[in-house]
Design a protein around this motif. Structure first.
Motif, PDB file in Angstrom:
ATOM      1  N   GLU A 132      26.383 -19.868 -39.326  1.00  0.00           N
ATOM      2  CA  GLU A 132      27.381 -20.711 -39.325  1.00  0.00           C
ATOM      3  C   GLU A 132      26.504 -22.117 -39.093  1.00  0.00           C
ATOM      4  O   GLU A 132      26.571 -22.919 -40.165  1.00  0.00           O
ATOM      5  N   SER A 133      25.997 -22.649 -38.115  1.00  0.00           N
ATOM      6  CA  SER A 133      25.498 -23.928 -38.121  1.00  0.00           C
ATOM      7  C   SER A 133      24.260 -24.111 -38.932  1.00  0.00           C
ATOM      8  O   SER A 133      24.009 -25.392 -39.604  1.00  0.00           O
ATOM      9  N   GLY A 134      23.158 -23.270 -39.079  1.00  0.00           N
ATOM     10  CA  GLY A 134      22.228 -23.153 -39.836  1.00  0.00           C
ATOM     11  C   GLY A 134      22.406 -23.291 -41.210  1.00  0.00           C
ATOM     12  O   GLY A 134      22.025 -24.121 -41.864  1.00  0.00           O
ATOM     13  N   TYR A 135      23.484 -22.428 -41.779  1.00  0.00           N
ATOM     14  CA  TYR A 135      23.856 -22.645 -43.327  1.00  0.00           C
ATOM     15  C   TYR A 135      24.515 -24.262 -43.395  1.00  0.00           C
ATOM     16  O   TYR A 135      23.826 -24.701 -44.202  1.00  0.00           O
ATOM     17  N   CYS A 136      25.355 -24.665 -42.636  1.00  0.00           N
ATOM     18  CA  CYS A 136      25.741 -26.086 -42.984  1.00  0.00           C
ATOM     19  C   CYS A 136      24.720 -27.014 -42.604  1.00  0.00           C
ATOM     20  O   CYS A 136      24.820 -27.804 -43.682  1.00  0.00           O
ATOM     21  N   LEU A 137      23.848 -27.141 -41.850  1.00  0.00           N
ATOM     22  CA  LEU A 137      22.425 -27.797 -41.821  1.00  0.00           C
ATOM     23  C   LEU A 137      22.012 -27.897 -43.158  1.00  0.00           C
ATOM     24  O   LEU A 137      21.438 -28.625 -43.615  1.00  0.00           O
ATOM     25  N   ALA A 138      21.603 -26.453 -43.915  1.00  0.00           N
ATOM     26  CA  ALA A 138      20.599 -26.398 -44.797  1.00  0.00           C
ATOM     27  C   ALA A 138      21.401 -26.906 -46.194  1.00  0.00           C
ATOM     28  O   ALA A 138      20.856 -27.604 -46.763  1.00  0.00           O
ATOM     29  N   VAL A 139      22.694 -26.546 -46.372  1.00  0.00           N
ATOM     30  CA  VAL A 139      23.383 -27.203 -47.385  1.00  0.00           C
ATOM     31  C   VAL A 139      23.682 -28.611 -47.432  1.00  0.00           C
ATOM     32  O   VAL A 139      23.624 -29.397 -48.360  1.00  0.00           O
ATOM     33  N   SER A 140      23.564 -29.343 -46.382  1.00  0.00           N
ATOM     34  CA  SER A 140      24.011 -30.615 -46.193  1.00  0.00           C
ATOM     35  C   SER A 140      22.793 -31.695 -45.938  1.00  0.00           C
ATOM     36  O   SER A 140      22.790 -32.539 -46.540  1.00  0.00           O
ATOM     37  N   LYS A 141      21.848 -31.015 -45.367  1.00  0.00           N
ATOM     38  CA  LYS A 141      20.635 -31.936 -44.909  1.00  0.00           C
ATOM     39  C   LYS A 141      19.359 -31.419 -45.766  1.00  0.00           C
ATOM     40  O   LYS A 141      18.382 -32.183 -46.114  1.00  0.00           O
ATOM     41  N   PHE A 142      19.150 -30.194 -46.273  1.00  0.00           N
ATOM     42  CA  PHE A 142      18.152 -29.679 -47.141  1.00  0.00           C
ATOM     43  C   PHE A 142      18.533 -28.772 -48.246  1.00  0.00           C
ATOM     44  O   PHE A 142      18.105 -27.687 -48.573  1.00  0.00           O
TER      45      PHE A 142
END
Length: 417
Positions: free
Chosen positions: A53-63
């Motif tokens: 959940e959060s890891g996926y969102c962080l990856a696609v938005s920040k990296f």
């Protein structure tokens, strides 16, 4: 009464939206008892649930570059290594509690909206003869990584027949593949035409209307594109329906913004009736997730898509552009050029609508009917044969051993070719 267990994973919003949409579609029949389980939150570790959940969102938005590089790499992975692919570790972490969930609920059908559910059930079926049917859905217009590891499902639904050969190459049998479309909730009561929808929403009946939708909270560029769109339409008469979804910050910023003269804005927060707002539009400006793209296709709505996308959405965009249902933009200059082009060229919009119609499906209703047509599962023999399994058998260990054996078998088979 058929019992349907739906396994979803919170990675973005599409998988949960699909699960809820299918639950509504099944329950409309009056012949279904439906239970939704978030697989990683209920059956795995907190870390795995956070990564999805959060890891996926962080990856696609920040990296995004790093995420896209991994996506492309795993999409090219050898499908014959399905039993040892990187997704197997997370899927394996769920099997103890997932089997218990199945034994407790005793579903006739287990439906998966994410590959983790399909993989976990494929792995369980290496050890257990589950009496229920297993159906999964690919929610993108591309073969995403790790679906090769879900090969043990009874059926996999695809966006359309264009993707059959792709999944045959991953090792699926033709009888497993159901090209019935991505299931979005299509049964929402809609007005007969755009004019009626605009009247309901208090919009101008004859104004060029753009629907902007970047909800879900994992992509933060919606407000920036909205501002650029307002600027691009300056000096013209138009109206914008801004659907913010769960992005509360974007909703508040749009609320405070004073649009240019001639531009009317309808600012929308989270809504369960997205099709109503989309049905009022001439063009949709958004990302290119499989779920929202299918909603647009089902409404014959031309799409103008940003090229700042996660890898799977870039593949979706490539496919929809190839099929004539979408255009794209890289920057504010291209956004302005494309939206003015669409505004002024009615024939182009009509052509794109026809292309969208050629891809329209009735996926949710068709899939629900198919689920309800499946035979009832008899758990009596299964329960008897596995009674007391917790006392004498570690499910995770048994599945892990079966995976190692299956992986060795695949390697011997492919080496002998």
């Amino acid at each position: 009464m058929k019992k349907i267990l739906i396994l979803t994973v919170t990675a973005g919003n599409a998988h949960n939206a699909c699960a809820l949409g299918m639950k509504r579609e099944l329950e409309r029949s009056g012949n279904a008892q439906v239970k939704i389980v978030d697989l990683l939150k209920s059956c795995s570790t907190k870390l795995n649930a956070w990564i999805a959940e959060s890891g996926y969102c962080l990856a696609v938005s920040k990296f995004p570059k790093l995420y896209n590089a991994f996506y492309r790499r795993y999409r090219k992975a050898d499908p014959n290594k399905r039993y040892s692919c990187p997704a197997q570790g997370t899927a394996l972490s769920t099997v103890n509690d997932l089997l218990q969930e199945i034994l407790n609920f005793q579903p006739d059908v287990v439906y998966c909206t994410h590959f983790y559910g399909a993989i976990a059930l494929t792995d369980l079926k290496l050890v257990y003869s589950l009496p229920c049917k297993v159906i999964a859905t690919s929610l993108d217009y591309v073969n995403s990584p790790f679906w090769e590891a879900g090969i043990g499902v009874d059926y996999l639904t695809l966006p359309n027949e264009d993707f059959i050969d792709t999944y045959l190459n991953l090792g699926y049998a033709r009888e497993q593949l159901l090209p019935c479309g991505i299931p979005v909730d299509t049964r929402t009561l809609l007005p007969a035409d755009k004019a009626a929808a605009r009247k309901i929403l208090g919009l101008g009946e004859n104004l060029f209307t753009v629907a902007v939708m970047f909800g879900g909270g994992s992509w933060s560029g919606g407000y920036k594109i909205f501002k650029r769109l307002v600027k691009a339409l300056k000096g013209r008469s138009a109206q914008i329906v801004m659907i913010n979804g769960k992005d509360v910050k974007s909703f508040k910023r749009v609320q405070k913004m004073k649009p240019a003269d001639g531009i009317k804005v309808l600012n929308v927060g989270f809504t369960e009736n997205v099709p109503l707002y989309l049905s009022a539009a001439d063009v949709a400006v958004n990302k290119c997730g499989g779920g929202c793209s299918t909603e647009n296709l089902n409404l014959a709505l031309p799409m103008l898509i940003t090229e700042k996308l996660a890898a799977q959405e870039k593949y979706n965009l490539d496919y929809l552009k190839q099929r004539g249902a979408a255009l794209s933009f890289k920057n504010k200059r291209e956004l302005k050029a494309q939206i003015i082009r669409l505004m002024e060229d009615f024939e182009l919009r009509s052509k794109m609508s026809r292309c969208a119609l050629s891809l329209r499906t009735n996926g949710a209703a068709e899939l629900a009917a198919f689920m309800l047509s499946q035979p009832s599962a008899d758990y009596s023999e299964f329960l008897y044969s596995h009674i007391g399994y917790e006392d004498h058998l570690n499910v995770k260990k048994a599945v892990r051993d079966a995976l190692k054996k299956a992986d060795k078998g695949e390697r011997r088979r492919t080496k002998g070719k």
